[in-house]
Design an enzyme around this catalytic site. Sequence first.
Site, PDB file in Angstrom:
ATOM      1  N   ASP A   1      10.609  33.172 -70.271  1.00  0.00           N
ATOM      2  CA  ASP A   1      10.312  33.205 -68.848  1.00  0.00           C
ATOM      3  C   ASP A   1      10.902  32.328 -68.029  1.00  0.00           C
ATOM      4  OD1 ASP A   1       8.934  33.892 -66.704  1.00  0.00           O
ATOM      5  OD2 ASP A   1       6.913  34.209 -67.618  1.00  0.00           O
TER       6      ASP A   1
ATOM      7  N   HIS B   1       9.468  37.662 -68.397  1.00  0.00           N
ATOM      8  CA  HIS B   1       8.181  37.554 -67.395  1.00  0.00           C
ATOM      9  C   HIS B   1       7.462  38.656 -67.742  1.00  0.00           C
ATOM     10  CE1 HIS B   1       5.587  35.771 -64.447  1.00  0.00           C
ATOM     11  NE2 HIS B   1       5.868  36.588 -63.531  1.00  0.00           N
TER      12      HIS B   1
ATOM     13  N   SER C   1       1.076  37.197 -63.646  1.00  0.00           N
ATOM     14  CA  SER C   1       1.955  36.558 -62.619  1.00  0.00           C
ATOM     15  C   SER C   1       0.886  36.175 -61.607  1.00  0.00           C
ATOM     16  CB  SER C   1       3.076  37.493 -62.173  1.00  0.00           C
ATOM     17  OG  SER C   1       3.929  36.744 -61.685  1.00  0.00           O
TER      18      SER C   1
END
Length: 255
Positions: free
Chosen positions: A207, A235, A82
Amino acid sequence: MTKIHSETFGQGKSIVLVHGWAMHSGLWRKFAEALAKHYQVTLLDLPGHGRSGAVTPFTLETVGEALVDTIADESSCWLGWSLGAEVVLEIACCFPERVNKLVLLAGTPCFVQNGSWPGMDRQVLESFADSLKQDSQATLLQFLSLQIKGLVDQKAAFQELKAIVFESQAPDPQILQEGLDVLKQVDLRAEFASLKIPVAVILGQLDTLVPVAVAGKMQELLPEIDLTMIDRSGHVPFLSHQGPVVSAIRHFMDK
């Protein structure tokens, strides 16, 4: 020098794991134990997160420098998840002698939608920033819910993620705001395209933050990337689909 919390497990080729926005390295625990059966794995808390001291301001430059200063003077594979993906990209560009491979896990060189580039809606991030000023904990919970959206057992996944995240005190609201600014503003596509080291990209099929449509765009920039899609994953594939993610990393590392 900023004190960065780190933990190291296992032996072998060095892999450094960098977590995402508002999180801490405890999130990696089970995943790191699985990886450490094959490699030397180092977990870092981002500045101002978990048990690490803060840097001012919180930018890719200040964060990258603080993390590199914590790792022994050797070349490692850096894995970023991320926001961490943008951090490790920054490190690879600014400290190339310290990075021999790169893994972007549910990560992208440009987090927000930008023209034809798929990404998160900038307005959604703006609303998160506004919400943080009113109720930071509620905003974090909302962010967590987006990370597990689409999973088969969403409720259980949310409770697991929530329990891990709140093991540690949340970062200062100012750091959270500056972290969101990084996600909103940073565009490392040119830097990504210029990389000369092996790069792996691992994305979750479901995601909602880093859409799989970005895979093709990343391949256009860097055709030789090692790309893996984790089926039925959101995610946080390292939590929901640990086995396939470890297998993808082993395939990449052992080439």
